[in-house]
Design a protein around this motif. Structure first.
Motif, PDB file in Angstrom:
ATOM      1  N   SER A  24       0.829  -1.206   0.000  1.00  0.00           N
ATOM      2  CA  SER A  24       0.000   0.000   0.000  1.00  0.00           C
ATOM      3  C   SER A  24       0.862   1.253   0.000  1.00  0.00           C
ATOM      4  O   SER A  24       0.489   2.281  -0.572  1.00  0.00           O
ATOM      5  CB  SER A  24      -0.919   0.010   1.222  1.00  0.00           C
ATOM      6  OG  SER A  24      -1.804  -1.087   1.213  1.00  0.00           O
ATOM      7  N   ARG A  25       2.020   1.168   0.633  1.00  0.00           N
ATOM      8  CA  ARG A  25       2.922   2.326   0.656  1.00  0.00           C
ATOM      9  C   ARG A  25       3.364   2.697  -0.758  1.00  0.00           C
ATOM     10  O   ARG A  25       3.584   3.867  -1.061  1.00  0.00           O
ATOM     11  CB  ARG A  25       4.127   2.031   1.548  1.00  0.00           C
ATOM     12  CG  ARG A  25       3.777   1.980   3.021  1.00  0.00           C
ATOM     13  CD  ARG A  25       5.002   1.979   3.902  1.00  0.00           C
ATOM     14  NE  ARG A  25       5.714   0.714   3.886  1.00  0.00           N
ATOM     15  CZ  ARG A  25       5.402  -0.332   4.665  1.00  0.00           C
ATOM     16  NH1 ARG A  25       4.380  -0.243   5.501  1.00  0.00           N
ATOM     17  NH2 ARG A  25       6.099  -1.443   4.607  1.00  0.00           N
ATOM     18  N   ALA A  28       0.424   4.602  -2.458  1.00  0.00           N
ATOM     19  CA  ALA A  28      -0.006   5.879  -1.885  1.00  0.00           C
ATOM     20  C   ALA A  28       0.331   7.063  -2.786  1.00  0.00           C
ATOM     21  O   ALA A  28      -0.532   7.917  -3.047  1.00  0.00           O
ATOM     22  CB  ALA A  28       0.611   6.067  -0.500  1.00  0.00           C
ATOM     23  N   LEU A  32      -2.636   9.201  -4.664  1.00  0.00           N
ATOM     24  CA  LEU A  32      -2.960  10.543  -4.191  1.00  0.00           C
ATOM     25  C   LEU A  32      -2.659  11.603  -5.243  1.00  0.00           C
ATOM     26  O   LEU A  32      -3.344  12.629  -5.311  1.00  0.00           O
ATOM     27  CB  LEU A  32      -2.225  10.823  -2.880  1.00  0.00           C
ATOM     28  CG  LEU A  32      -2.684   9.959  -1.696  1.00  0.00           C
ATOM     29  CD1 LEU A  32      -1.863  10.263  -0.457  1.00  0.00           C
ATOM     30  CD2 LEU A  32      -4.181  10.132  -1.421  1.00  0.00           C
ATOM     31  N   ASP A  45     -10.057   9.655   4.884  1.00  0.00           N
ATOM     32  CA  ASP A  45      -9.555   8.384   4.353  1.00  0.00           C
ATOM     33  C   ASP A  45     -10.469   7.279   4.861  1.00  0.00           C
ATOM     34  O   ASP A  45     -10.431   6.909   6.041  1.00  0.00           O
ATOM     35  CB  ASP A  45      -8.108   8.169   4.811  1.00  0.00           C
ATOM     36  CG  ASP A  45      -7.514   6.857   4.313  1.00  0.00           C
ATOM     37  OD1 ASP A  45      -8.119   6.229   3.417  1.00  0.00           O
ATOM     38  OD2 ASP A  45      -6.448   6.461   4.828  1.00  0.00           O
ATOM     39  N   CYS A  48      -9.340   3.279   6.458  1.00  0.00           N
ATOM     40  CA  CYS A  48      -7.916   3.647   6.533  1.00  0.00           C
ATOM     41  C   CYS A  48      -7.025   2.512   6.993  1.00  0.00           C
ATOM     42  O   CYS A  48      -5.812   2.560   6.801  1.00  0.00           O
ATOM     43  CB  CYS A  48      -7.736   4.856   7.446  1.00  0.00           C
ATOM     44  SG  CYS A  48      -8.037   4.523   9.206  1.00  0.00           S
ATOM     45  N   ILE A  53      -2.343   5.298   3.830  1.00  0.00           N
ATOM     46  CA  ILE A  53      -2.760   6.435   3.008  1.00  0.00           C
ATOM     47  C   ILE A  53      -2.935   7.677   3.875  1.00  0.00           C
ATOM     48  O   ILE A  53      -2.592   8.795   3.461  1.00  0.00           O
ATOM     49  CB  ILE A  53      -4.065   6.105   2.247  1.00  0.00           C
ATOM     50  CG1 ILE A  53      -3.874   4.862   1.352  1.00  0.00           C
ATOM     51  CG2 ILE A  53      -4.526   7.298   1.419  1.00  0.00           C
ATOM     52  CD1 ILE A  53      -2.850   5.023   0.261  1.00  0.00           C
ATOM     53  N   THR A  54      -3.475   7.489   5.076  1.00  0.00           N
ATOM     54  CA  THR A  54      -3.666   8.625   5.981  1.00  0.00           C
ATOM     55  C   THR A  54      -2.348   9.316   6.270  1.00  0.00           C
ATOM     56  O   THR A  54      -2.244  10.549   6.228  1.00  0.00           O
ATOM     57  CB  THR A  54      -4.300   8.147   7.296  1.00  0.00           C
ATOM     58  OG1 THR A  54      -5.231   7.103   7.052  1.00  0.00           O
ATOM     59  CG2 THR A  54      -5.016   9.297   8.001  1.00  0.00           C
ATOM     60  N   ALA A 109      -8.582   3.518  -0.335  1.00  0.00           N
ATOM     61  CA  ALA A 109      -7.676   2.653  -1.096  1.00  0.00           C
ATOM     62  C   ALA A 109      -7.736   1.223  -0.586  1.00  0.00           C
ATOM     63  O   ALA A 109      -7.547   0.967   0.612  1.00  0.00           O
ATOM     64  CB  ALA A 109      -6.245   3.176  -1.016  1.00  0.00           C
TER      65      ALA A 109
END
Length: 268
Positions: A24-25, A28, A32, A45, A48, A53-54, A109
């Motif tokens: 997920s990193r 991001a 975004l 978010d 989350c 993402i937050t 996400a």
């Protein structure tokens, strides 16, 4: 005999980080960028999870609120991804407690595909976003875009009716088809809707690193594999190992993954 599909099991943040958080990193940044959030925006978010993402929103100068239905995931987010501008809050994405038009943008996400009532979530995301603000989401393309999971899922589907049912149910949801999210966005009143594919890489150090991500953990696939009788589970693992190795020594493998992202604007 009917076979039920287990829900996503959001109970252990460390297990989620191994399964998905590390990837997920990578999502991001491009997600975004596509969502179009700007410094100073107040952004919600939705789903989350452990706060990937937050935290990325906070790093961009936004003031984010991360909402999730899993208290253990929120505990993990507060512990591992704290930031003075972030609020992590427990809530139901289908019935959020925020006032109308209280955010400049709303993002989600790899979350709405695990919630059956997607339309309710999208309507809520639209409701809490001001006119002119963006509502954006990203989900996996389960039709050929998630090869890392497909190796396990398709192999086990040959051997186990339960996995076959799980696979077929997942692929049957229009949400995970190309332009599936875009259709839902338009149906729920968002305008200037755009959907694009984002490609990221899932890189595994070894077969064990890979297998441990999909043979246990929070996803329905991992839960189903873990629940198989020992002999059948070992047979699935043997075939998946052969597919991962492809006749080569064990070691790193990289899977190109397609995430479909959608963005729509709340009408004024």
């Amino acid at each position: 005999m009917a076979i039920s599909v287990p829900p996503f099991l959001a109970t252990d943040p460390a297990v989620y980080e191994h399964f998905m958080g590390r990837w997920s990193r990578r999502l991001a940044g491009p997600f975004l960028d596509f969502a179009g959030v700007e410094r100073g925006d107040r952004v919600l978010d939705v789903g989350c999870g452990t706060g990937v993402i937050t935290a990325a929103l906070a790093e961009r100068g936004c003031t984010p609120v991360g909402v999730d239905a899993s208290e253990p995931y929120l505990d993990g987010a507060r512990r591992d991804r704290p930031h003075p501008n972030i609020a992590y809050e427990l809530g139901d994405a289908r019935r959020m407690q925020y006032p109308d038009a209280s955010f400049d943008a709303c993002v989600s996400a790899l979350a709405i595909d695990v919630i059956p009532e997607v339309d309710e979530v999208v309507r809520e995301m639209r409701r809490v976003t001001r006119g002119g603000g963006a509502v954006a989401s990203a989900v996996f393309d389960f039709w050929g875009g998630f090869s890392a999971a497909d190796l396990v899922c398709d192999t086990a589907s040959v051997l186990d009716e339960g996995m076959r049912t799980l696979r077929d149910n997942r692929k049957a949801r229009p949400l995970v088809w190309a332009n599936g999210q875009a259709e839902i966005w338009r149906k729920n009143g968002l305008v200037n809707v755009v959907e694009v594919p984002i490609v990221i890489s899932f890189d595994y150090a070894s077969f064990e690193d890979y297998w441990s991500s999909f043979s246990t953990g929070p996803s329905p696939v991992g839960q189903r594999v873990a629940a198989l009788p020992a002999e059948l589970r070992a047979e699935v693992e043997r075939h998946v190992r052969a597919g991962y190795l492809a006749g080569l020594p064990d070691g790193p493998r990289s899977f190109a993954i397609i995430v479909r992202a959608v963005r729509g604007i709340v009408p004024h």
